[in-house]
Each structure stands twice: as structure tokens, then as C-alpha cells.
Scaffold this motif. Structure first.
Motif, PDB file in Angstrom:
ATOM      1  N   GLU A  94       0.841  -1.208   0.000  1.00 57.20           N
ATOM      2  CA  GLU A  94       0.000   0.000   0.000  1.00 57.20           C
ATOM      3  C   GLU A  94       0.872   1.254   0.000  1.00 57.20           C
ATOM      4  O   GLU A  94       0.598   2.215  -0.712  1.00 57.20           O
ATOM      5  N   ASP A 118      -8.494   1.587   0.096  1.00 58.71           N
ATOM      6  CA  ASP A 118      -7.044   1.759   0.091  1.00 58.71           C
ATOM      7  C   ASP A 118      -6.599   3.014  -0.642  1.00 58.71           C
ATOM      8  O   ASP A 118      -5.659   3.669  -0.223  1.00 58.71           O
ATOM      9  N   GLU A 164      -8.763  -0.990  -4.755  1.00 55.13           N
ATOM     10  CA  GLU A 164      -8.417  -1.931  -3.681  1.00 55.13           C
ATOM     11  C   GLU A 164      -7.055  -2.535  -4.004  1.00 55.13           C
ATOM     12  O   GLU A 164      -6.822  -2.997  -5.124  1.00 55.13           O
ATOM     13  N   LEU A 165      -6.149  -2.516  -3.043  1.00 53.84           N
ATOM     14  CA  LEU A 165      -4.809  -3.061  -3.256  1.00 53.84           C
ATOM     15  C   LEU A 165      -4.676  -4.417  -2.566  1.00 53.84           C
ATOM     16  O   LEU A 165      -5.134  -4.584  -1.430  1.00 53.84           O
ATOM     17  N   LYS A 166      -4.088  -5.361  -3.259  1.00 56.79           N
ATOM     18  CA  LYS A 166      -3.901  -6.711  -2.729  1.00 56.79           C
ATOM     19  C   LYS A 166      -2.533  -7.217  -3.126  1.00 56.79           C
ATOM     20  O   LYS A 166      -2.027  -6.872  -4.201  1.00 56.79           O
TER      21      LYS A 166
HETATM   22 MG    MG Z   1      -6.140  -3.920   0.365  1.00 59.92          MG
END
Ligand code: MG
Ligand code: A3P
Ligand code: MG
Length: 365
Positions: free
Chosen positions: A166, A217, A234-236
């Protein structure tokens, strides 16, 4: 007072999806770098492509880590709803108020056999408020940490990778206001997960209207006019895919990614693929609305988005038919259980689910 909702047989949730509403942000709040509540968007982050080749473990020893064993109930969400209601001069119209994370667990229950959960719920002024049962959360974390020997990096380091990604992928200010030096040196920034931006949305599944609060995020560009869809990101992070088995696992993970993003109306998911020892090697953009199709088109798909929606719609109706009087109710699923149980744990009152501040406001309204 107790009731049981059967997850099996699953077949009854198949077929066309019940109606869903597009989530609309009605309010937001932030936690600052000390996890202090702020009724604004000050912790919102801007997505900017990360540099590849970075070791995601770098900076683990200076991690500013949130102590998430504390029970925060629904306090910040209720504060934000209260401020929204003060401005609007009326109550929100939701049947259910909860954190997005609770709704994710419910929606995933149909296809997620292993995961158990415990939540507390109370009916207050015609709306069901649901919080996580904090004791259960803390205990299951402890169990996870003490599960026998395992290969690979320690669990807390692997968890850090997600937050490091992130920091590598975002800017605290829009790109145009950011120096090249900041952008190029993000790998040296201190990682802090006490800081969060949370969106509060009104959404609907089947016949139920929901008010959900959850962390987002980053934003792709900037916030549009109120009511317009927001380009959230959305960060993954995920292990790089090297075999059909890896691909299978990734497709299974896509269910949680999809549910989590669907509930807040996050249109884009950015996955940072990493080596087994945590070096960022590739970044991929995934459109949330394409995930159900992608998964269905693969042989032996393990989950189905329409069925998740139908399951959630029916469970929410069951909940509203069950929780019709005051007191505190427990919503519980044991790991691998084919049922979700709802039973009363306190005869009267609302425990700590509804804050005093919120009650005092609602009494006046
Ligand atoms: Mg995330
Ligand atoms: P990854 O998702 O990249 O693994 P979120 O993805 O919801 O924004 O959460 C950010 C990070 O928090 C995750 O990054 C992961 O590191 C950590 N995290 C979230 N949920 C978790 C859980 N149930 N158990 C352990 N870590 C979790
Ligand atoms: Mg997050």
C-alpha cells in the motif's frame, strides 16, 4: 430465543441474482497516523504505480502497527452516521448497519467452509446493528499464530507485505502536488497501518437496505461530485502464479476480493504479485465487475457471485425475522459448520454495540 439458518443445500441459492443497489458513499471518516478519529477524508490516498523489484519486507522493523486487539465496536461508524444525520435532519433508512468486514464474512459463508465467525447484533430503532465479537477475533488470531511449525517467512512479516505494498503504491497527495523525489523514494517511507480512510455507503442486497463502513485503500483520480461513482482502488498482494494449482488458489482468493470490493462499490483491484520470499515482481489491474465472469468461465469454478448475493439476501431477511426484540444476539458459525446460529446472549439493552453518544443523539431526533 434462538434460530438456525442452513447453508446446505447450496443449490437453493442458484439462479438469477436478486436485485442489488449500487453502493453510494453518504459520508466518510479517517483515522490519522495515531489512529485518532477525524470526520474528513484527510487519510485518503492516491494510487500511483509502484516500482517493481522491491523487497516487501524492507522496513518491517520500523512498522507503525495498529494494536487491533482493542474492541472499537461500531463507534467510528456511528459517529459518522450521526454527523450525516445531523446534516440531513433525519435518520438513515437502513435495515442493517455494520462494518463491511462483517458483511464480507456473511456473503462468503456459502463457499468458505473453513472460516468460522462470531458477531453481536442488536435491534435499535427498527435497524439491526452488527459488530464483530472481539473476544472471538482475538482468540482465533492467537490460535492461528500458534498453529504448528510452518515453512516460509513468519506470519507477521507476511502480513506486513500487504501494508508495504500500500505504501509503495500510493501518494498522500495528488500526483500533481507530489515531488518526483517522494515518488521515487516510497520504498523508504515508514509503513503505518494506523492511518485509514473509511467510506460509509448506502447499498442494497435483495429486499434489504444496508449502511456499511469500510476501509478503502486508494483513489485512482479524485472524488467526483456527490452521488457519482468514485474510482476507488483496492490493493492486494498475492504469490506469483507459477502452476495450475497456484491459479486455482488465486481464483479462490478472487471471491473475497470481489465480495469486499462489490460491497463498497470499488471498481478496480490492483494485485501486486510477489515471489515466495516477498519481492514485488508484477502489478495487475483487475476490474471488479469482470471477476464473476472470469471465474465462471474456468472449469470447475469453486464459487459463484450470484449465489453469494442470493445467500446474503436470504440471510438478511432471516436476520430481520429473527431479531425482533431488544437485547443482544450472537450470530455464530463454527468452522466447517453447515449452519449459522442466532441466539440471545443478553435479555435487555444494547450492550456496547450502540454508543452512548449515538443513543443520546437518536433520543433527541
Ligand atoms: Mg487492500
Ligand atoms: P493483502 O490483502 O495484500 O494480503 P486489505 O487487503 O483488506 O486492504 O488489507 C490490507 C492488508 O491487511 C492485507 O494485505 C494483509 O496484509 C492484512 N490483512 C487483512 N486482513 C487480514 C486477515 N484476516 N488476516 C491477516 N492479515 C490481514
Ligand atoms: Mg485495505
Amino acid at each position: 430465543m434462538s434460530a438456525t439458518f442452513s447453508i446446505q443445500p447450496m443449490g437453493r441459492f442458484a439462479g438469477q441474482s436478486q436485485p442489488v443497489k449500487r453502493p453510494k458513499e453518504i459520508a466518510c471518516f479517517s483515522y490519522d497516523e495515531n489512529h485518532e478519529f477525524r470526520l474528513d477524508d484527510s487519510s485518503m490516498k492516491y494510487y500511483y504505480t509502484p516500482q517493481l523489484g522491491v523487497d516487501l519486507s524492507k522496513g518491517f522493523n520500523t512498522f507503525q502497527k495498529l494494536d487491533d486487539s482493542k474492541d472499537e465496536h461500531l463507534d467510528s461508524l456511528l459517529k459518522t452516521i450521526m454527523a450525516h444525520e445531523k446534516e440531513a435532519g433525519k435518520k438513515i433508512d437502513a435495515h442493517v448497519v455494520t462494518w463491511r468486514g462483517m458483511m464480507t464474512k456473511i456473503m462468503a459463508a456459502l463457499f468458505e467452509q473453513q472460516d468460522g465467525f462470531e458477531m453481536n447484533a442488536t435491534l435499535y430503532q427498527d435497524c439491526i446493528f452488527i459488530e464483530e465479537n472481539n473476544e472471538y477475533k482475538v482468540q482465533s488470531r492467537a490460535r492461528e499464530n500458534h498453529r504448528g511449525p510452518r515453512r516460509g517467512p513468519p506470519l507477521d512479516v507476511m502480513q506486513f507485505w500487504g501494508y508495504k505494498f500500500e505504501t509503495l503504491s500510493t501518494l498522500p497527495n495528488p500526483w500533481a502536488e507530489t515531488s518526483r523525489e517522494y515518488i521515487e523514494n516510497r520504498e523508504n517511507q515508514i509503513v503505518n497501518n494506523k492511518e485509514q480512510y473509511c467510506s460509509v455507503v448506502r447499498t442494497g442486497i435483495g429486499k434489504s437496505t444496508l449502511c456499511l463502513g469500510g476501509e478503502v485503500d486508494a483513489i485512482w483520480d479524485s472524488k467526483p461530485h456527490p452521488g457519482q461513482p468514485i474510482n476507488w482502488v483496492e490493493l492486494k498482494t498475492s504469490a506469483e502464479i507459477r502452476s495450475p494449482g497456484d491459479m486455482d488458489n488465486f481464483h479462490r482468493k478472487l471471491m473475497k476480493y470481489w465480495i469486499q470490493s462489490f460491497l463498497l462499490g470499488v471498481p478496480k483491484i490492483i494485485v501486486g504479485f510477489r515471489t515466495r520470499d516477498g519481492v514485488l515482481v508484477e502489478v495487475k489491474e483487475i476490474e471488479t465487475h469482470n471477476i464473476p465472469q472470469t471465474v465462471n468461465s474456468r472449469q470447475g469454478a469453486r464459487w459463484n457471485a450470484d449465489m453469494c448475493v442470493n445467500f446474503a439476501a436470504e440471510f438478511l431477511e432471516f436476520l430481520q425475522a429473527t431479531i425482533t426484540e431488544e437485547g443482544i444476539f450472537r450470530i455464530r458459525r463454527h468452522p466447517s459448520s453447515p449452519t449459522i446460529e442466532v441466539f440471545k446472549v443478553e435479555e435487555t439493552g444494547h450492550g456496547s454495540i450502540i454508543s452512548e453518544e449515538f443513543k443520546n443523539w437518536r433520543i433527541k431526533l
